[in-house]
Motif scaffolding. Structure first.
Motif, short mmCIF file in Angstrom:
data_model
loop_
_atom_site.label_atom_id
_atom_site.label_comp_id
_atom_site.label_asym_id
_atom_site.label_seq_id
_atom_site.Cartn_x
_atom_site.Cartn_y
_atom_site.Cartn_z
N LEU A 157 66.97 -2.38 71.77
CA LEU A 157 66.47 -1.69 73.00
C LEU A 157 66.70 -0.21 72.97
O LEU A 157 65.72 1.09 72.51
N ALA A 158 67.64 -0.08 72.85
CA ALA A 158 68.62 1.06 73.26
C ALA A 158 68.09 1.34 71.91
O ALA A 158 67.34 2.79 72.26
N ILE A 159 68.57 1.20 71.08
CA ILE A 159 68.42 2.31 69.99
C ILE A 159 66.53 2.37 69.51
O ILE A 159 66.08 3.43 69.17
N SER A 160 65.94 1.56 69.57
CA SER A 160 64.32 1.76 69.41
C SER A 160 63.75 2.79 70.13
O SER A 160 62.87 3.60 69.78
N GLU A 161 64.45 2.92 71.87
CA GLU A 161 63.86 3.87 72.14
C GLU A 161 64.19 5.01 72.19
O GLU A 161 63.15 6.06 71.98
N THR A 162 65.68 5.30 71.84
CA THR A 162 66.06 6.64 72.01
C THR A 162 65.09 6.80 70.17
O THR A 162 65.07 8.12 70.31
N TYR A 163 65.72 6.39 69.41
CA TYR A 163 64.47 7.16 68.11
C TYR A 163 62.94 7.57 68.26
O TYR A 163 62.92 8.76 68.32
N GLN A 164 62.29 6.75 69.23
CA GLN A 164 61.26 7.41 69.19
C GLN A 164 60.48 8.31 70.80
O GLN A 164 59.97 9.49 70.75
N GLN A 165 61.07 8.09 71.35
CA GLN A 165 61.74 9.27 72.60
C GLN A 165 62.40 10.81 71.72
O GLN A 165 61.98 11.63 72.14
N THR A 166 63.97 10.41 70.81
CA THR A 166 63.87 11.43 70.09
C THR A 166 62.66 12.20 69.55
O THR A 166 63.16 13.81 69.70
N ASP A 167 62.07 11.56 68.87
CA ASP A 167 61.17 11.75 67.72
C ASP A 167 59.89 12.77 69.09
O ASP A 167 59.48 13.66 68.40
N MET A 168 59.55 12.36 70.28
CA MET A 168 58.70 12.60 70.89
C MET A 168 59.74 14.57 71.10
O MET A 168 58.59 15.42 71.20
N ASN A 169 60.65 14.60 71.75
CA ASN A 169 61.21 15.59 72.62
C ASN A 169 61.74 16.37 71.05
O ASN A 169 60.99 17.95 71.12
N PHE A 170 61.64 16.06 69.61
CA PHE A 170 61.85 16.94 68.62
C PHE A 170 60.15 17.73 68.18
O PHE A 170 60.23 19.26 68.44
N LEU A 171 59.03 17.18 68.98
CA LEU A 171 57.52 17.60 68.94
C LEU A 171 57.66 18.67 69.44
O LEU A 171 56.48 19.14 69.26
N ASP A 172 57.88 18.03 70.39
CA ASP A 172 57.48 19.02 72.09
C ASP A 172 58.44 20.20 71.79
O ASP A 172 57.45 21.29 71.94
N ALA A 173 59.75 19.85 71.27
CA ALA A 173 60.28 21.29 71.12
C ALA A 173 59.85 22.50 69.24
O ALA A 173 60.45 23.44 70.00
N GLU A 174 58.75 21.68 68.98
CA GLU A 174 58.32 22.63 67.74
C GLU A 174 57.18 22.97 68.10
O GLU A 174 56.11 23.32 67.16
N ARG A 175 56.15 22.33 69.18
CA ARG A 175 55.42 22.45 69.41
C ARG A 175 54.25 24.01 68.94
O ARG A 175 52.85 24.48 69.00
N ASP A 176 55.04 25.10 69.48
CA ASP A 176 54.90 26.11 68.84
C ASP A 176 54.75 26.56 68.20
O ASP A 176 54.42 28.07 67.42
N THR A 177 55.39 25.86 67.18
CA THR A 177 55.66 26.77 65.49
C THR A 177 54.60 25.66 64.52
O THR A 177 54.09 25.08 65.26
N TYR A 178 54.72 26.79 63.58
CA TYR A 178 53.12 26.55 62.29
C TYR A 178 54.34 25.75 61.73
O TYR A 178 53.46 25.80 60.02
N ARG A 179 55.55 24.70 61.58
CA ARG A 179 56.37 24.06 60.78
C ARG A 179 55.59 22.71 61.22
O ARG A 179 55.01 22.78 62.00
N ASP A 180 55.69 22.03 60.49
CA ASP A 180 55.08 20.55 60.31
C ASP A 180 56.73 19.90 59.52
O ASP A 180 56.86 18.75 58.57
N ASP A 181 57.68 20.05 59.80
CA ASP A 181 59.40 19.35 58.96
C ASP A 181 59.18 17.66 59.91
O ASP A 181 58.51 17.14 60.98
N GLY A 182 59.87 17.22 59.03
CA GLY A 182 60.05 15.18 58.96
C GLY A 182 61.81 15.23 58.28
O GLY A 182 61.73 16.39 57.95
N SER A 183 61.96 14.20 58.98
CA SER A 183 63.22 13.46 57.99
C SER A 183 62.75 12.22 58.47
O SER A 183 62.07 11.75 59.24
N THR A 184 63.43 11.61 57.69
CA THR A 184 64.55 10.07 57.59
C THR A 184 65.60 9.92 58.78
O THR A 184 66.23 11.49 59.36
N ALA A 185 65.88 8.57 59.04
CA ALA A 185 67.28 8.58 59.50
C ALA A 185 67.67 7.42 59.56
O ALA A 185 67.15 5.76 59.88
N SER A 186 68.33 6.98 59.10
CA SER A 186 69.66 5.45 58.70
C SER A 186 71.38 5.95 59.09
O SER A 186 71.29 6.13 58.93
#
Length: 351
Positions: A157-186
């Motif tokens: 549960l911790a892994i699942s929630e942390t993955y999705q929360q970190t994704d939201m954190n990244f999108l929030d951190a990049e909200r004022d940029t014109y970039r649309d980076d992405g990444s995998t995670a294994s």
């Protein structure tokens, strides 16, 4: 036929790698200090620059040890490894920019003690559209995970929630940029004798169990029937554009970032739990720069030929390069030692 030593020389020269003797001495002093303080043994490869970070989780007061060096500034070539003090675990990594003009792969290994139990975390992050998402994951994903209140009691549960929360954190951190980076995670998280492997995207985790290659993740490709159904149910479309792509743009169906496709390209991980028993020999985590040209069975066979996981990781990187991989290539090899090994046998002349 080109020997692996020649290829290694080409790789090192292509990466323009070097470091000063003064810095090397300082870094080895840091490693010795860490070894004395927390009971860990590290090995240092002179082919890369780096540093060691010790971060303190203020909630638990436990040190979080980032045992690998900082990323090469030029994204050239780096390799290294370490062993646990009890000799039960060793790890090696290798990362190469390859034929790409820029480096978008990142990797991370961390160790900590939580509630008296040693925790090891390994991760490969393969960026696309830029390196910012992958770098963000390296800096934040594992720290966020270890701070999750249920990390030790409900790790999945911790892994699942942390993955999705970190994704939201990244999108929030990049909200004022014109970039649309992405990444995998294994990622692989070792808690006691349980190994939790989580995956988003097309990086991959494979284990060797009694000599057999067993994938612990399935690539998130848009033409996977379940992924295609999920995307279409959300109102998206999967179409052919040289390969199968979400909206004709992205060649994977799950990723961090990718704001413009976020409704369809989620960061929810698929997680597998594997008990570490005597049959579990090796774990290989790698970006698709390896898997595009090296099948699972080959990767395990190659890694098993080397006693030291660092040498195994280098062999995998070199093999992918010689087989024509056109991508960045990064891999981590973890070896499990089931008989207690003394990593520093006594010097008989001094005994």
């Amino acid at each position: 036929m080109v020997c692996s030593g020649c290829i290694r020389n080409v790789i090192v020269q292509a990466g323009h790698i070097g470091q000063s003797a003064v810095r090397s001495v300082r870094l080895r002093a840091i490693y010795r200090s860490l070894n004395a303080n927390i009971g860990l043994r590290y090995t240092w490869n002179r082919q890369f620059r780096g540093s060691v970070k010790m971060m303190v989780d203020t909630a638990k007061g436990e040190p979080i040890i980032n045992v690998l060096p900082e990323k090469e500034d030029d994204g050239g070539y780096a390799s290294g490894g370490w062993k646990s003090e009890d000799g039960k675990l060793s790890c090696g990594y290798s990362s190469f920019r390859g034929k790409r003009a820029s480096m978008e792969d990142f990797y991370d290994v961390k160790m900590s003690k939580i509630d008296g139990q040693t925790v090891c975390l390994f991760g490969i992050f393969d960026g696309h559209g830029g390196s910012r998402a992958a770098e963000f994951l390296k800096e934040h994903l594992f720290e966020n995970l270890m701070k999750h209140p249920e990390f030790m009691t409900n790790t999945k549960l911790a892994i699942s929630e942390t993955y999705q929360q970190t994704d939201m954190n990244f999108l929030d951190a990049e909200r004022d940029t014109y970039r649309d980076d992405g990444s995998t995670a294994s990622t692989a998280v070792l808690v006691g004798n349980h190994l939790y492997v989580a995956n988003v995207g097309d990086s991959r985790a494979v284990i060797s169990k009694a000599g057999k290659a067993i994938p612990l993740s399935e690539d998130h490709k848009p033409n996977r029937s379940d992924e295609r159904k999920r995307i279409e149910n959300a109102g998206g479309v999967v179409m052919w554009a040289g390969t199968w792509r979400v909206g004709g743009v992205l060649a994977m169906s799950r990723a961090f970032g990718n704001r413009m496709l976020k409704q369809y390209v989620v960061a929810e991980p698929e997680i597998q739990d594997q008990e570490v028993d005597e049959e579990l020999e090796l774990l290989v985590l790698a970006s698709d720069g390896l898997w595009d040209v090296v099948p699972n069975e080959d990767a395990i066979a190659l890694a098993r030929t080397e006693e030291e996981p660092e040498a195994g990781a280098r062999k995998l990187t070199e093999t992918a390069f010689t087989r024509g991989s056109a991508d960045n290539i990064t891999c981590i090899v973890v070896r499990f030692h089931h008989e207690k090994v003394d990593p520093d046998p006594p010097n008989m002349e001094q005994a």
